[in-house]
Design a protein around this motif. Sequence first.
Motif, PDB file in Angstrom:
ATOM      1  N   LEU A 188       0.841  -1.201   0.000  1.00 53.44           N
ATOM      2  CA  LEU A 188       0.000   0.000   0.000  1.00 53.44           C
ATOM      3  C   LEU A 188       0.878   1.254   0.000  1.00 53.44           C
ATOM      4  N   ASP A 189       1.981   1.181  -0.737  1.00 52.31           N
ATOM      5  CA  ASP A 189       2.881   2.339  -0.841  1.00 52.31           C
ATOM      6  C   ASP A 189       3.008   2.772  -2.301  1.00 52.31           C
ATOM      7  N   ILE A 227       2.362  -5.452   5.949  1.00 54.24           N
ATOM      8  CA  ILE A 227       1.680  -4.321   5.291  1.00 54.24           C
ATOM      9  C   ILE A 227       2.701  -3.223   5.001  1.00 54.24           C
ATOM     10  N   VAL A 283       3.338   0.381   4.151  1.00 61.07           N
ATOM     11  CA  VAL A 283       2.772   1.736   4.042  1.00 61.07           C
ATOM     12  C   VAL A 283       3.937   2.717   4.159  1.00 61.07           C
ATOM     13  N   ALA A 324      -1.518   5.264   3.406  1.00 55.61           N
ATOM     14  CA  ALA A 324      -1.851   4.103   2.572  1.00 55.61           C
ATOM     15  C   ALA A 324      -2.255   4.641   1.208  1.00 55.61           C
ATOM     16  N   ASN A 352      -4.869  -3.283  -5.988  1.00 55.25           N
ATOM     17  CA  ASN A 352      -5.208  -3.511  -4.575  1.00 55.25           C
ATOM     18  C   ASN A 352      -6.657  -3.976  -4.430  1.00 55.25           C
ATOM     19  N   LEU A 400      -5.144  -4.412   6.395  1.00 56.70           N
ATOM     20  CA  LEU A 400      -4.590  -3.185   6.981  1.00 56.70           C
ATOM     21  C   LEU A 400      -5.309  -2.858   8.294  1.00 56.70           C
TER      22      LEU A 400
END
Length: 414
Positions: free
Chosen positions: A26-27, A365, A367, A389, A395, A403
């Motif tokens: 999620l980056d 995760i 981020v 995020a 995704n 998350l």
Amino acid sequence: MFDIQKIREDFPILGREVYGRPLVYLDNGATTQKPRCVIDAMTDEYLNVNANVHRGVHYLSQQATELHEQARETVRRFINARSTAEIVFTRGTTESINLVASSFGQAFLHDGDEVILTEMEHHSNIVPWQLLQARMDLRIKVCPISDDGRLDLSALEQLFTPRTRLLACTAVSNVLGTVNPASDIIAMAHAHDVPVLIDAAQAAPHMPIDVQALDCDFLAFSGHKVYGPTGIGVLYGKEKWLDRMPPYMGGGEMIGKVSFERTTFNVLPYKFEAGTPDYIATTGLAKALDYVSSIGFDTIMEHERTLTNYALRRLAEIPGMRIFGPQASSPQQLTDPDDHDAVISFLVGDIHHLDLGTLLDRLGIAVRTGHHCAEPLMHRLGIEGTVRASFALYNTCEEVDALVAAILRVMKMF
Ligand code: PLP
């Protein structure tokens, strides 16, 4: 039909594990993952075509040149520029903006002139102007934002004076996800005879760009944020400006004739492309843009909107959750999804953003944490940093659930 599982299979890295857990990446605001077609196209060029472009009479050089120039045409189509002469390949958004600051600055800015930026700019649209400031008496004016992270357009209107020479503004905030009304901003600036540079680093992966409809004077974006390779980016500029701007760097390919007495420069866009370009990366970039176009922005936007709305709803259930940006006023649902992009910045209770990010990483995760290269915005918000995020077309809502579950788990540790 958007088959998310099929899309995910296009991105080999999404299948890997970190710390023995499935990767939840999620980056995407920092960089996106690459589809296999991009990797394959670049590998294929190295394996079968590699030769320096523009210079050789031989077969491979001509083939490589053709791929490189086809890539320029793909970029032109992607942003609907009038001509490939307006498409300058750079290393990324940062270099594109530095090019404009330096070269436009040299041609058009004089002591006492002003440029307008905004409070939500990335450092790469602040520092180049400050470097210019060190060379001349340039005033940098800053458009403020409202508490919910939108540009204050009436304040912006007040900043224009007869000495304003350029407005440089991001299309989308990399921290807040705010989608700025670029068309309105450009129209406002043009009414004052002021050209506009749009930083489209965060817009290019998420929404269609039409430079002719926008009527922007310059626009910059990075390949690696739009599923393409690193080290390649684009500067779009209207020919009427690029023509009158001096070269940014000197070297091979950007010249017409060279002697020790006098050197003339090449035509656009080559005047701004000194040295061997990253022609493998331009092939990869073109493949990435074709990949995005083959899915289509209608589909991508619908998917990312659903995902972002779902994430906002789920995150808002977490006690102590503090979300920053336009959606903060109604975190249950975006009131106007068109003014918010697939980026959510947040803090939870009094957990430090770095601690939260580090522990989320241990749970698989990925981020981003920190000031996100937007320190002035952090000052405006009165915080040091956030957890961010940011979503991409691959995704899923299950990843949002992961998350949320991971945040709840980290909270229990505190
Ligand atoms: N502008 C914005 C809004 C960004 O988000 C970024 C990168 O995060 C940049 C500029 C700089 O992009 P690059 O590092 O690819 O040059």
